[in-house]
Write a protein that holds these residues in place. Structure first.
Motif, PDB file in Angstrom:
ATOM      1  N   THR A  45       0.832  -1.199   0.000  1.00 47.10           N
ATOM      2  CA  THR A  45       0.000   0.000   0.000  1.00 47.10           C
ATOM      3  C   THR A  45       0.873   1.257   0.000  1.00 47.10           C
ATOM      4  O   THR A  45       0.490   2.264  -0.592  1.00 47.10           O
ATOM      5  CB  THR A  45      -0.920   0.031   1.227  1.00 47.10           C
ATOM      6  OG1 THR A  45      -0.133  -0.155   2.396  1.00 47.10           O
ATOM      7  CG2 THR A  45      -1.958  -1.046   1.145  1.00 47.10           C
ATOM      8  N   ALA A  46       2.019   1.179   0.649  1.00 48.29           N
ATOM      9  CA  ALA A  46       2.920   2.338   0.629  1.00 48.29           C
ATOM     10  C   ALA A  46       3.315   2.639  -0.809  1.00 48.29           C
ATOM     11  O   ALA A  46       3.335   3.793  -1.242  1.00 48.29           O
ATOM     12  CB  ALA A  46       4.165   2.058   1.474  1.00 48.29           C
ATOM     13  N   LEU A  47       3.595   1.585  -1.565  1.00 51.50           N
ATOM     14  CA  LEU A  47       3.987   1.774  -2.962  1.00 51.50           C
ATOM     15  C   LEU A  47       2.831   2.335  -3.778  1.00 51.50           C
ATOM     16  O   LEU A  47       2.982   3.338  -4.488  1.00 51.50           O
ATOM     17  CB  LEU A  47       4.460   0.446  -3.556  1.00 51.50           C
ATOM     18  CG  LEU A  47       4.806   0.504  -5.042  1.00 51.50           C
ATOM     19  CD1 LEU A  47       6.033   1.376  -5.260  1.00 51.50           C
ATOM     20  CD2 LEU A  47       5.052  -0.878  -5.603  1.00 51.50           C
ATOM     21  N   PHE A  48       1.659   1.694  -3.654  1.00 53.52           N
ATOM     22  CA  PHE A  48       0.536   2.134  -4.486  1.00 53.52           C
ATOM     23  C   PHE A  48       0.048   3.519  -4.070  1.00 53.52           C
ATOM     24  O   PHE A  48      -0.306   4.336  -4.922  1.00 53.52           O
ATOM     25  CB  PHE A  48      -0.601   1.110  -4.447  1.00 53.52           C
ATOM     26  CG  PHE A  48      -0.402  -0.001  -5.427  1.00 53.52           C
ATOM     27  CD1 PHE A  48      -0.633   0.209  -6.775  1.00 53.52           C
ATOM     28  CD2 PHE A  48       0.066  -1.237  -5.012  1.00 53.52           C
ATOM     29  CE1 PHE A  48      -0.417  -0.806  -7.687  1.00 53.52           C
ATOM     30  CE2 PHE A  48       0.282  -2.251  -5.918  1.00 53.52           C
ATOM     31  CZ  PHE A  48       0.044  -2.037  -7.256  1.00 53.52           C
ATOM     32  N   GLY A  49       0.033   3.774  -2.761  1.00 55.45           N
ATOM     33  CA  GLY A  49      -0.348   5.110  -2.312  1.00 55.45           C
ATOM     34  C   GLY A  49       0.549   6.154  -2.946  1.00 55.45           C
ATOM     35  O   GLY A  49       0.083   7.159  -3.499  1.00 55.45           O
ATOM     36  N   PHE A  50       1.838   5.888  -2.907  1.00 62.96           N
ATOM     37  CA  PHE A  50       2.789   6.837  -3.486  1.00 62.96           C
ATOM     38  C   PHE A  50       2.557   6.981  -4.983  1.00 62.96           C
ATOM     39  O   PHE A  50       2.526   8.103  -5.510  1.00 62.96           O
ATOM     40  CB  PHE A  50       4.217   6.352  -3.210  1.00 62.96           C
ATOM     41  CG  PHE A  50       5.258   7.334  -3.653  1.00 62.96           C
ATOM     42  CD1 PHE A  50       5.719   8.312  -2.782  1.00 62.96           C
ATOM     43  CD2 PHE A  50       5.758   7.295  -4.941  1.00 62.96           C
ATOM     44  CE1 PHE A  50       6.658   9.229  -3.194  1.00 62.96           C
ATOM     45  CE2 PHE A  50       6.709   8.211  -5.360  1.00 62.96           C
ATOM     46  CZ  PHE A  50       7.149   9.176  -4.486  1.00 62.96           C
ATOM     47  N   LEU A  51       2.368   5.861  -5.672  1.00 66.44           N
ATOM     48  CA  LEU A  51       2.194   5.922  -7.129  1.00 66.44           C
ATOM     49  C   LEU A  51       0.908   6.662  -7.498  1.00 66.44           C
ATOM     50  O   LEU A  51       0.908   7.513  -8.392  1.00 66.44           O
ATOM     51  CB  LEU A  51       2.180   4.505  -7.718  1.00 66.44           C
ATOM     52  CG  LEU A  51       3.536   3.798  -7.766  1.00 66.44           C
ATOM     53  CD1 LEU A  51       3.369   2.382  -8.291  1.00 66.44           C
ATOM     54  CD2 LEU A  51       4.529   4.554  -8.630  1.00 66.44           C
ATOM     55  N   PHE A  52      -0.189   6.341  -6.774  1.00 61.84           N
ATOM     56  CA  PHE A  52      -1.450   7.045  -7.054  1.00 61.84           C
ATOM     57  C   PHE A  52      -1.269   8.544  -6.856  1.00 61.84           C
ATOM     58  O   PHE A  52      -1.716   9.364  -7.664  1.00 61.84           O
ATOM     59  CB  PHE A  52      -2.570   6.525  -6.143  1.00 61.84           C
ATOM     60  CG  PHE A  52      -3.079   5.167  -6.538  1.00 61.84           C
ATOM     61  CD1 PHE A  52      -3.192   4.819  -7.873  1.00 61.84           C
ATOM     62  CD2 PHE A  52      -3.446   4.239  -5.574  1.00 61.84           C
ATOM     63  CE1 PHE A  52      -3.662   3.567  -8.238  1.00 61.84           C
ATOM     64  CE2 PHE A  52      -3.916   2.985  -5.932  1.00 61.84           C
ATOM     65  CZ  PHE A  52      -4.013   2.649  -7.263  1.00 61.84           C
ATOM     66  N   ALA A  53      -0.600   8.887  -5.764  1.00 65.44           N
ATOM     67  CA  ALA A  53      -0.400  10.308  -5.479  1.00 65.44           C
ATOM     68  C   ALA A  53       0.477  10.948  -6.555  1.00 65.44           C
ATOM     69  O   ALA A  53       0.240  12.079  -6.983  1.00 65.44           O
ATOM     70  CB  ALA A  53       0.244  10.474  -4.110  1.00 65.44           C
ATOM     71  N   TYR A  54       1.450  10.204  -7.017  1.00 70.64           N
ATOM     72  CA  TYR A  54       2.361  10.741  -8.035  1.00 70.64           C
ATOM     73  C   TYR A  54       1.625  10.951  -9.354  1.00 70.64           C
ATOM     74  O   TYR A  54       1.773  11.980 -10.017  1.00 70.64           O
ATOM     75  CB  TYR A  54       3.529   9.782  -8.214  1.00 70.64           C
ATOM     76  CG  TYR A  54       4.448  10.147  -9.365  1.00 70.64           C
ATOM     77  CD1 TYR A  54       5.278  11.268  -9.293  1.00 70.64           C
ATOM     78  CD2 TYR A  54       4.480   9.364 -10.514  1.00 70.64           C
ATOM     79  CE1 TYR A  54       6.098  11.610 -10.344  1.00 70.64           C
ATOM     80  CE2 TYR A  54       5.310   9.693 -11.570  1.00 70.64           C
ATOM     81  CZ  TYR A  54       6.123  10.814 -11.484  1.00 70.64           C
ATOM     82  OH  TYR A  54       6.933  11.150 -12.527  1.00 70.64           O
TER      83      TYR A  54
END
Lengths: 377, 316
Positions: free
Chosen positions: B52-61
Motif C-alpha cells: 500500500t505504501a507503494l501504491f499510495g505513493f504511485l497514485f499520489a504521483y
C-alpha cells in the motif's frame, strides 16, 4: 481404486496450482517485458538448456548450480517441515540461517584445526548455537503461552542486529572496502563435489543425509510421532499422556538446528569470507518448500529443486531480458496461496468422491445380488 | 553519556517524534486488533504496508494529489485483505500462510511492480514532489500552549487520524451492531452463526477493514515518514504491530498504549544513535527487544491472572 483416484486428484491439483502460479508470472512478463517470449524461455527452460545460435545445448554447469542452490533451502525446508508438523508457526528459521552462517563463518576464520574436520566442527557448533537460540521462542511458548509466531518474528530482527554489531565492531576486516570478515582458512571451506565454479559442495550430500534422517525421525521414532500427533490434535496428545511441552520445544529446537546448519554450510560452501549484511531470505523460502512438500521431509529436496530451478530461471531472465529477478517472489506467493488451499478445486474432488462411492455401491449391489442368488439356489 | 541522553529525551521535540513514529505502528496495530477480534490472524500486515505504501505513493504521483494517494492505499489494502480472506475462508488456505504470501509480495513483488510501473529499481528516488506529501497542520488553540503545543501541534493529518481511529475503533467495536457481530464471531463463531450472524461476511468485513487500516499506515510511511518508497523500509512495523496488539490485550486503547511504547523505543533509538561511543546496531534492536520483553512481561501477567482465576472458588 478410490485411493488411486484421490492420489491422481492430489497430483492434478498440485500441478494446477503450479500452473496458475506460472500463468500469473507469464501475465506479468507479458505486461512488463519487451521480449516476453525470450524471457519466458529463459524462465522455463533456461536453467538447464542454453542457446547458441539456434542450437540448444544441455548445460551441466547450470544443473550443478541449481543443485547447489538447493542446499540451504533443503535445510530450511526440513526445519519448517518439523516445526509446522507440530503446528508451531515459528518463523525464526530466517534468523537462525543468519546466526548459523555468522557463527560458522567466524569459526571458519578463527578456529585452528588443520584438517578436513575444520568445517565439520564449525558447522556443528553453529548448529548447536542455533538450537539454543530457538529455545527462546520455544520456552516462551511452553512456559508463558507467548505466541511463538510473534516472538520468533522479533527474534529475527534481534539476531540481525546482534550479528551486524559483532560483524562491524569485532570481526570486520578493516583492510577491505566492504564490511566482511577475514578470509576463511582453506580447511574451513567445504570441498566441492564437481569441477568448475558451481559451488555444488559436499554440503549437498549432507543435505540429502539430513533429509533421510529427518524422515526417519518423523516417521520411525516416537518423538517424531509425538510431534506429528501434536500437530494433528494437541488435546488428544495431552490426554493420552504425551509430554506436549517438551515435544513442542524439541520440534522448534530441531528447526533451529537445521536452519543453523543450512546457514553455516551455505556460508562456508559458497563464500570465501562472511559477508551477509541482511536476513538472507532462506527461512521464508523454506516455508514455500514445506508447503510444496506437504510437510513430508522426503519431498523436500524435490520441492527445493523446483524452487531453485525457478530462481535460476528468474536470474537468467533478469540477466538477459528486462524482467526484474524479484519475479520469483510473485511466483512463490501465487504457489503459496493455491498450493496450500485445501478447498482449491474442491468441487471437482466432491464429484470424484461421489462418482467413486456410486461405483462402490453399484459393485456392492451386484455382489449382494449374486450372493442373494447363491443363497436361494 | 546518560546525562546527554536525558537532555535529549526531556525535550518537546522528542515527544513530538514519539507521536510521529508511533502513527504507522498504531495504524497497523488497529488493523491487527480488528482482524483478531473476528478471530483472524493477519500476519500479512507487513507486506500489506509495503504494497500500500507503494501504491499510495504511485497514485499520489500520478494524480499529484496526496488525498487520492491515501485513499488509494486504503483501497489497495482492503483489496489485499479481502484477497487473504478469499483464500483463507473460501479456499481454506491457512490464514498464516496467506499472510506470509502477502509478505512475499510485499518484499520482492513491490520491487518488481515499482520497476514495471516506473522503470526505477529499489526506491522512488526523485519522484517526490511537495504535492505528494501528506501536509502537516497546526491546531489553532493548542498551538499557543508552550510545551504541549510543540508536542501536539504541527503533525501530519494522518498522525492525528491514527489517534482518532483509536476512538473510532472502540466505538465501532463496542457501540455498533457490526462491531458486536465481529466480537461475537471472534469469541464463538458457532454461537454467532446460531443466532443468524453470517460468520463469513463478518470475517470478510474485519479482514478488509484490517487491510484498509494497514493501507493508511503504508501511505503514512511512503508519503510522510520516509518521503518516498524504498525496499524494506517498513522494517518489521507490521510484525511489531502484532506484538503490540497482543500486549494491548487486543483492545484499541491498549494497542495504542503499547504502540506508544514502541514509538518511544524507536525514538530513543534515534536519540541514542546520535551519541558518541554507542553501537548503532545494538541501538537498532531496541524496538524489537522492547517488543519481545513487553510480550514476555504481558504473558507472565496473563499467566498469573489465569492462575488466580483457577484458585478462586466458584461463586454459586
Amino acid at each position: 481404486m478410490h485411493d488411486r483416484r484421490m492420489r491422481f486428484f492430489n497430483l492434478a491439483r498440485g500441478a494446477a496450482a503450479i500452473s496458475i502460479a506460472l500463468l500469473v508470472a507469464m501475465i506479468f512478463i507479458l505486461i512488463s517485458s519487451k521480449t516476453p517470449w525470450t524471457a519466458m524461455r529463459y524462465l522455463l527452460i533456461g536453467p538447464l538448456l542454453s542457446f547458441h545460435e539456434g542450437a540448444v545445448i544441455f548445460n551441466a554447469q547450470y544443473l550443478y548450480q541449481v543443485l547447489a542452490a538447493t542446499i540451504p533451502i533443503i535445510f530450511t525446508g526440513l526445519a519448517v517441515t518439523v516445526m509446522f508438523s507440530a503446528n508451531q508457526f515459528n518463523l525464526a528459521g530466517e534468523g537462525c540461517v543468519l546466526a548459523g552462517g555468522f557463527v560458522g563463518g567466524v569459526l571458519g576464520v578463527y578456529l585452528n584445526i588443520n584438517s578436513g574436520w575444520h568445517w565439520v566442527v564449525s558447522v556443528l557448533i553453529a548448529t548447536a548455537v542455533c538450537g539454543v537460540i530457538m529455545l527462546i521462542p520455544a520456552l516462551l511458548k511452553v512456559k508463558l503461552g507467548a505466541s511463538e509466531m510473534v516472538t520468533s518474528l522479533m527474534l529475527n530482527f534481534i539476531i540481525l542486529y546482534v550479528v551486524l554489531h559483532y560483524l562491524n565492531f569485532h570481526f570486520a576486516d578493516r583492510t577491505k572496502g566492504a564490511t566482511m570478515t577475514k578470509e576463511f582458512k582453506p580447511t574451513a571451506i567445504i570441498p566441492s563435489l564437481v569441477a568448475g565454479n558451481s559451488k555444488l559442495t559436499v554440503g549437498f550430500i549432507v543435505a540429502i543425509a539430513a533429509t533421510i534422517l529427518v524422515a526417519l525421525f518423523m516417521y520411525r521414532t516416537r518423538w517424531g510421532y509425538a510431534i506429528r500427533m501434536i500437530g494433528i490434535n494437541e488435546s488428544f496428545s495431552l490426554y493420552s499422556g504425551m509430554n506436549v511441552g517438551w515435544t513442542i520445544v524439541l520440534a522448534q529446537v530441531i528447526g533451529g538446528m537445521l536452519s543453523g546448519m543450512g546457514g553455516s554450510i551455505e556460508v562456508l560452501g559458497r563464500y570465501q569470507t562472511y559477508l551477509w549484511r541482511d536476513l538472507p531470505g532462506y527461512g521464508w523460502v523454506g516455508i514455500t518448500i514445506a508447503i510444496l512438500a506437504k510437510n513430508n521431509p522426503i519431498y523436500v529436496p524435490l520441492a527445493a529443486f523446483f524452487i531453485a530451478y525457478l530462481n535460476k530461471g528468474c536470474l537468467l531472465m533478469s540477466t538477459y531480458c528486462d524482467v526484474p529477478v524479484e519475479m520469483i517472489d510473485i511466483i512463490q506467493a501465487a504457489i503459496f496461496l493455491f498450493f496450500a488451499a485445501e478447498q482449491f478445486l474442491s468441487g471437482y474432488r466432491q464429484k470424484l468422491v461421489v462418482k467413486t462411492t456410486q461405483e462402490d455401491l453399484m459393485k456392492l449391489d451386484v455382489n449382494q445380488l449374486r450372493g442373494g442368488g447363491k443363497s436361494h439356489a | 553519556m546518560l546525562e546527554q541522553l536525558f537532555q535529549a529525551i526531556f525535550k518537546a521535540d522528542f515527544l513530538f517524534a514519539v507521536m510521529r513514529i508511533t502513527a504507522p505502528i498504531l495504524f497497523a496495530t488497529l488493523a491487527a486488533v480488528v482482524a483478531e477480534k473476528a478471530g483472524v490472524v493477519n500476519i500479512g500486515l507487513e507486506g500489506t504496508m509495503m504494497i500500500t505504501a507503494l501504491f499510495g505513493f504511485l497514485f499520489a504521483y500520478w494524480t499529484q494529489s496526496w488525498v487520492i494517494g491515501v485513499l488509494g492505499a486504503a483501497l489497495v489494502g482492503a483489496l489485499l485483505g479481502l484477497m487473504m480472506g478469499f483464500f483463507s475462508l473460501k479456499l481454506k488456505t491457512d490464514i498464516i500462510l496467506a499472510g506470509i504470501a502477502v509478505n512475499m509480495l510485499g518484499g520482492g513483488g513491490t520491487i518488481f511492480l515499482l520497476n514495471m510501473f516506473t522503470g526505477l529499481r529499489g526506491n522512488t528516488g526523485n519522484l517526490v514532489t511537495p504535492n505528494i506529501l501528506i501536509p502537516t497542520i497546526k491546531i489553532p488553540l493548542i498551538d499557543k500552549i508552550p510545551i504541549l503545543g510543540e508536542i501536539l501541534s504541527g503533525h501530519a493529518v494522518l498522525t492525528y487520524l491514527a489517534f482518532i481511529f483509536v476512538f473510532l475503533m472502540w466505538v465501532f467495536l463496542y457501540k455498533t451492531p457490526v462491531g458486536l457481530n465481529i466480537r461475537a464471531v471472534g469469541e464463538n463463531p458457532d454461537a454467532a452463526s446460531s443466532v443468524g450472524v453470517s460468520v463469513l461476511k463478518v470475517k470478510y468485513i474485519a479482514i478488509g477493514l484490517s487491510g484498509a487500516l494497514a493501507g493508511f499506515g503504508g501511505a503514512f510511511m511512503s508519503m510522510y515518514y520516509s518521503q518516498g518508497w524504498n525496499s524494506g523500509f517498513v522494517a518489521g512495523r507490521g510484525f511489531i504491530a502484532l506484538a503490540a496488539r497482543a500486549m494491548g490485550r487486543g483492545e484499541p486503547v491498549g494497542g495504542m498504549l503499547s504502540s506508544l511504547l514502541f514509538g518511544l523505543a524507536q525514538a530513543l533509538r534515534t536519540k541514542v544513535s546520535g551519541l558518541q561511543g554507542v553501537s548503532s546496531y545494538l541501538v537498532s534492536l531496541i524496538p524489537y527487544a522492547t517488543t519481545l520483553l513487553g510480550l514476555v512481561l504481558y504473558s507472565i501477567s496473563l499467566r498469573r491472572k489465569e492462575r488466580k482465576h483457577l484458585i478462586r472458588p466458584v461463586k454459586p
